[in-house]
Write a protein that holds these residues in place. Sequence first.
Motif, PDB file in Angstrom:
ATOM      1  N   LEU A 101       0.829  -1.196   0.000  1.00  0.00           N
ATOM      2  CA  LEU A 101       0.000   0.000   0.000  1.00  0.00           C
ATOM      3  C   LEU A 101       0.873   1.259   0.000  1.00  0.00           C
ATOM      4  N   GLY A 102       0.622   2.121  -0.976  1.00  0.00           N
ATOM      5  CA  GLY A 102       1.410   3.340  -1.097  1.00  0.00           C
ATOM      6  C   GLY A 102       2.654   3.177  -1.940  1.00  0.00           C
ATOM      7  N   ALA A 103       2.959   1.941  -2.350  1.00  0.00           N
ATOM      8  CA  ALA A 103       4.173   1.675  -3.120  1.00  0.00           C
ATOM      9  C   ALA A 103       3.905   0.717  -4.270  1.00  0.00           C
ATOM     10  N   GLY A 104       2.658   0.616  -4.672  1.00  0.00           N
ATOM     11  CA  GLY A 104       2.288  -0.319  -5.732  1.00  0.00           C
ATOM     12  C   GLY A 104       2.425   0.273  -7.120  1.00  0.00           C
ATOM     13  N   ASP A 105       1.525  -0.111  -7.999  1.00  0.00           N
ATOM     14  CA  ASP A 105       1.547   0.335  -9.389  1.00  0.00           C
ATOM     15  C   ASP A 105       1.585   1.864  -9.457  1.00  0.00           C
ATOM     16  N   PRO A 106       2.485   2.431 -10.272  1.00  0.00           N
ATOM     17  CA  PRO A 106       2.599   3.888 -10.369  1.00  0.00           C
ATOM     18  C   PRO A 106       1.303   4.592 -10.782  1.00  0.00           C
ATOM     19  N   VAL A 107       0.418   3.876 -11.494  1.00  0.00           N
ATOM     20  CA  VAL A 107      -0.829   4.505 -11.937  1.00  0.00           C
ATOM     21  C   VAL A 107      -2.001   4.174 -11.016  1.00  0.00           C
ATOM     22  N   CYS A 111      -2.936   3.739  -4.241  1.00  0.00           N
ATOM     23  CA  CYS A 111      -1.574   3.835  -3.724  1.00  0.00           C
ATOM     24  C   CYS A 111      -1.106   5.289  -3.704  1.00  0.00           C
ATOM     25  N   ALA A 112      -1.470   6.039  -4.741  1.00  0.00           N
ATOM     26  CA  ALA A 112      -1.086   7.452  -4.799  1.00  0.00           C
ATOM     27  C   ALA A 112      -1.663   8.215  -3.619  1.00  0.00           C
ATOM     28  N   ALA A 113      -2.910   7.920  -3.275  1.00  0.00           N
ATOM     29  CA  ALA A 113      -3.556   8.593  -2.154  1.00  0.00           C
ATOM     30  C   ALA A 113      -2.890   8.211  -0.830  1.00  0.00           C
ATOM     31  N   ALA A 114      -2.562   6.923  -0.674  1.00  0.00           N
ATOM     32  CA  ALA A 114      -1.920   6.459   0.554  1.00  0.00           C
ATOM     33  C   ALA A 114      -0.528   7.057   0.707  1.00  0.00           C
ATOM     34  N   ARG A 118       0.765   9.827   3.735  1.00  0.00           N
ATOM     35  CA  ARG A 118       1.835   9.545   4.697  1.00  0.00           C
ATOM     36  C   ARG A 118       2.679  10.789   4.990  1.00  0.00           C
ATOM     37  N   TRP A 119       2.766  11.698   4.031  1.00  0.00           N
ATOM     38  CA  TRP A 119       3.642  12.854   4.197  1.00  0.00           C
ATOM     39  C   TRP A 119       3.021  13.966   5.027  1.00  0.00           C
ATOM     40  N   THR A 120       1.793  13.772   5.492  1.00  0.00           N
ATOM     41  CA  THR A 120       1.189  14.772   6.370  1.00  0.00           C
ATOM     42  C   THR A 120       1.832  14.735   7.751  1.00  0.00           C
ATOM     43  N   THR A 121       2.535  13.650   8.057  1.00  0.00           N
ATOM     44  CA  THR A 121       3.243  13.514   9.330  1.00  0.00           C
ATOM     45  C   THR A 121       4.683  13.126   9.044  1.00  0.00           C
ATOM     46  N   SER A 122       5.612  13.926   9.497  1.00  0.00           N
ATOM     47  CA  SER A 122       7.018  13.630   9.252  1.00  0.00           C
ATOM     48  C   SER A 122       7.886  14.464  10.170  1.00  0.00           C
ATOM     49  N   ALA A 123       9.170  14.204  10.119  1.00  0.00           N
ATOM     50  CA  ALA A 123      10.152  14.996  10.849  1.00  0.00           C
ATOM     51  C   ALA A 123      11.100  15.568   9.817  1.00  0.00           C
ATOM     52  N   ALA A 124      11.261  16.877   9.813  1.00  0.00           N
ATOM     53  CA  ALA A 124      12.065  17.530   8.788  1.00  0.00           C
ATOM     54  C   ALA A 124      13.483  16.967   8.721  1.00  0.00           C
ATOM     55  N   ALA A 125      14.066  16.678   9.876  1.00  0.00           N
ATOM     56  CA  ALA A 125      15.440  16.177   9.913  1.00  0.00           C
ATOM     57  C   ALA A 125      15.576  14.812   9.254  1.00  0.00           C
ATOM     58  N   ASP A 126      14.497  14.059   9.198  1.00  0.00           N
ATOM     59  CA  ASP A 126      14.546  12.704   8.638  1.00  0.00           C
ATOM     60  C   ASP A 126      13.899  12.615   7.256  1.00  0.00           C
ATOM     61  N   HIS A 127      13.535  13.743   6.678  1.00  0.00           N
ATOM     62  CA  HIS A 127      12.805  13.711   5.407  1.00  0.00           C
ATOM     63  C   HIS A 127      13.603  13.012   4.306  1.00  0.00           C
ATOM     64  N   MET A 128      14.885  13.358   4.168  1.00  0.00           N
ATOM     65  CA  MET A 128      15.690  12.785   3.097  1.00  0.00           C
ATOM     66  C   MET A 128      15.887  11.282   3.302  1.00  0.00           C
TER      67      MET A 128
END
Length: 209
Positions: A101-107, A111-114, A118-128
């Motif tokens: 989920l989130g890493a399947g078929d590019p189209v 998966c695109a929505a998932a 996921r990026w609504t929650t993150s830590a800037a220092a760990d983004h890369m």
Amino acid sequence: MSADERLPHRSPDRPAVKPCSTCGELTGRGYPSCLGCAEVVDERWLADWRELLAAERASAGSESERSLAARVLSAEAGTFAWTCGDWALRLRRCEECGGELGAGDPVCLHCAAADAARWTTSAAADHMLRLAVLALRAPHRRRMSVVYSLRLVLPFLIVGSAVTRSQLRAVRSGVLAGRYADLAELDHVVALANLPLAPWRRLPADPEG
């Protein structure tokens, strides 16, 4: 109180940049196919996930873990640590394309929505670091020059080195110039970003070959 407050983020010991005893490349560069690299990289996510499993009295590999993953993904953004959200996605299959989920078929829109959610929650220092790992887990979803560039810098990211966007762009320029093999011999981010470029030539189909 959010889970991020209840369960303080853990930072497992990060190894020095060194060759992986399993694949021989700098640790992390063989991710995710190399088991040695995967063990080191995934610990960044698993430390938090194991802590959440213990807090919720769920068992790894059981139905309780799968149920917990579903609950994490349906929770309001910020309820759980972003590492737990990423791991929960790994445990779920996309109902539309059947991939991770989130890493399947590019189209695949599901998966695109998932992946976007996921990026609504993150830590800037760990983004890369997060971006690199996701790219290597689903290389079919990104330009290969980007994937190769992130593969090159991942060993430095997992030991806590900062990699700027401008440095990543410089590394990608080297990849596009056909210098992957030369870049892979370097053991410092600054050296990767400052490698003199050879005359432009076509990106090989597989720079590891």
